[in-house]
Design a protein around this motif. Structure first.
Motif: not given
Length: 614
Positions: A105-108, A173-174, A178-180
């Motif tokens: 979500i935060k891409l961090d 990250l992948l 996918s979880k998101r």
């Protein structure tokens, strides 16, 4: 439904006289026979107080805190699946652990440094083509007791061959992305929600005895099943895993639609609907490792995926297919009737597996809905009708049809590599999806179709579609429509292909090649396309190269300016003579020829400009 407060109000009443007639009527009409400690329904109906107590017990049964208590009790009763491995007897490593967790979500990245106690086997318990898995138990240094038999069971994954350190971070990250997307899928309130294991990167110091970088996640217990792969549908190895479930396939389809064709989660595998090790295909085929096959990977999924009832429930658009497609994946039309393309499910006919009640408590939607069969246009009228309203920018399915068409071409070109596929079905499938790609606005597909129907025997640059046309000509099934070629070229020119615009101008000014279907030259339209060609290109080099072989397409800018000069000097049908405009074009052409070191030609254009001005 009544509120929990209303239920307790009935139960806590001292006498039935205090309960309203409305509530008593509701109690008599609603028999909740599935609650725990069910009593005689007749007695409950006759005795409202007993029934109120019964409803109160049921409401209490489903309180979240009580659900957690029962789940915890059940978990305590389960044994350690790794007890016989003796991991708790191994030497303990006290190490400084660096955990890297990715927030989709935060891409961090979140970096956590802590001390952990680890016991991990030296040899992997499982290995794939690229990675190997180690059994691990983990305890926090803050744990009140060091009971290794109750420690968390983890799986530590490491690449078999040395890879860049960043690869481990890309894997996490992948999985977190996918979880998101799984969270987005769950917002649609499906019968069964999906989730992906939380993964993190763990880096051990040399003092721990397990130096290096690992991807670590919790062990999931149960029957591990691979539902689909990154290169087409996979339902597991062996009849015992051939379950044909709806949820994994609908989830992959959902991710494509939710991201408007930009991403798709595939390689869905795990226990039940708790997944791990997915793969993401992206539109630009960038990121997410070597398994990211881009639109080709998405096409491999849709080539074998047939929408099921969950896809229908979420109003996911079905991917158009023809009879040949269904034959290639083993679903004959004869078993489905003449108006439908197939029974929704996975490929072929499945033998259903009885799933345990503990794992799957909700019944999935039935998979007996059907999708309309779509035929391929054959007549000129059908072709032109399909090309009447072509979207720009292209529809998100355009690239999928293009890739599925190429897959069919590969079967036609090298049938020995696909012995299970019928070359004739593959040929029809490739043609069907090529036409659909063109109708969806795929520029390269439009150019290939324009070459097929060019009126001058042109062949596509790509070996895929060159071989496909040759196969159709050899079979005697190919019918050329120059009107279709002209329409496809027009659509390509409108989408910024500079060479296509120049070819259109040539066709309208000479009535040759693509213009052979025109009754007379249309100089006004020719000027329009020449002018558009001077605006340059917004197409790819591959698309410009495909259009270059058409008559008049490969003209340099100064040659197009000279063509416009001649048209305005002479005038003609639908175009008035304009010496002033002609002089301007000839002067521009002369300057361009000079820059191209065409001195004699430049001198000629200067003379034409002077003649027009006089």
């Amino acid at each position: 439904k009544v509120s929990f407060h209303e239920l307790t109000e009935v139960y806590d009443s001292e006498s039935t006289d205090e309960v309203s007639d409305e509530k008593l009527n509701w109690l008599k009409k609603n028999e909740m026979c599935s609650s725990p400690s069910v009593e005689n329904l007749g007695a409950l109906t006759q005795d409202p107080r007993r029934k109120a107590k019964h409803i109160h017990n049921r409401a209490s049964f489903w309180k979240p805190v009580n659900i957690w208590k029962r789940a915890t009790k059940k978990a305590d009763m389960l044994g350690d699946p790794w007890a016989d491995r003796g991991i708790h007897l191994l030497a303990m490593s006290h190490c400084r652990r660096m955990r890297y967790r990715y927030d989709a979500i935060k891409l961090d990245w979140e970096i956590v440094s802590d001390d952990v106690l680890v016991k991990m086997e030296k040899k992997p318990f499982a290995a794939g083509a690229m990675r190997e898995c180690f059994a691990m138990k983990k305890l926090s240094t803050f744990a009140p007791t060091r009971n290794w038999e109750k420690a968390s069971n983890m799986v530590a994954k490491r690449y078999r061959k040395p890879v860049d350190r960043q690869t481990y971070f890309d894997d996490v990250l992948l999985q977190m992305d996918s979880k998101r997307m799984g969270d987005l899928y769950n917002l649609t309130h499906p019968p069964k929600k999906v989730d992906f294991l939380q993964a993190c990167v763990v880096e051990f110091g040399s003092e721990s005895g397990h130096s290096g970088v690992y991807c670590v996640e919790h062990l999931i217990e149960g029957d591990y099943i691979k539902y689909n792969s990154n290169s087409g549908f996979v339902d597991g190895e062996g009849e015992e895993q051939h379950v044909g479930r709806n949820t994994p396939q609908a989830f992959s389809h959902f991710t494509f639609s939710a991201t408007e064709g930009q991403r798709m989660v595939v390689d869905v595998q795990g226990v039940g609907d708790l997944y791990t090790d997915p793969q993401i295909h992206t539109a630009d085929a960038k990121g997410y490792g070597e398994g990211n096959l881009g639109y080709r990977g998405m096409a491999l999924f849709f080539r074998t995926h047939t929408c099921n009832a969950l896809c229908e429930r979420m109003s996911l658009r079905r991917f158009p297919r023809c009879e040949a497609d269904l034959n290639l994946i083993g679903t004959p039309m004869s078993s489905l009737g003449s108006q439908y393309s197939g029974t929704i499910g996975a490929q072929g006919t499945f033998s259903k597996k009885t799933l345990t009640k503990e794992l799957f408590k909700e019944k999935e939607l039935a998979s007996s809905i059907t999708e309309p069969f779509i035929s391929c246009p054959h007549s000129l009228e059908e072709w032109l009708s399909q090309l009447r309203d072509v979207p720009s920018p292209p529809h998100m399915d355009a690239a999928l049809h293009w890739e599925v068409s190429k897959l069919g071409c590969e079967v036609v070109l090298i049938p020995d590599l696909h012995p299970d596929d019928c070359p004739q079905d593959a040929r029809h499938s490739a043609r069907f999806h090529l036409r659909f790609a063109a109708a969806c606005g795929h520029t390269h597909a439009l150019l290939v179709c324009a070459k097929w129907h060019s009126g001058c025997g042109l062949l596509p640059n790509s070996n895929h579609f060159k071989g496909l046309k040759e196969a159709y000509e050899k079979s005697g099934e190919f019918v050329e429509y120059v009107e279709v070629g002209l329409r496809c070229m027009e659509l390509a020119a409108e989408r910024g292909v500079r060479n296509a615009a120049a070819a259109m101008a040539e066709a309208y000014s000479t009535c040759q090649g693509l213009g052979s279907c025109l009754q007379a030259p249309d100089l006004t339209t020719a000027v329009k396309w020449y002018t558009k060609a001077l605006d340059g290109t917004s197409a790819s080099k591959e698309e410009e190269d495909e259009a270059e072989s058409f008559p008049g397409a490969s003209l340099a800018a100064y040659e197009i300016q000279a063509k416009l000069g001649y048209l305005f000097i002479e005038g003609g049908v639908g175009l008035e003579s304009d010496p002033s405009a002609a002089a301007d074009y000839f002067n521009d052409a002369a300057e361009g020829a000079t820059e191209a070191f065409k001195g004699k030609l430049a001198q000629k254009y200067y003379e034409m400009a002077a003649s027009a001005e006089s």
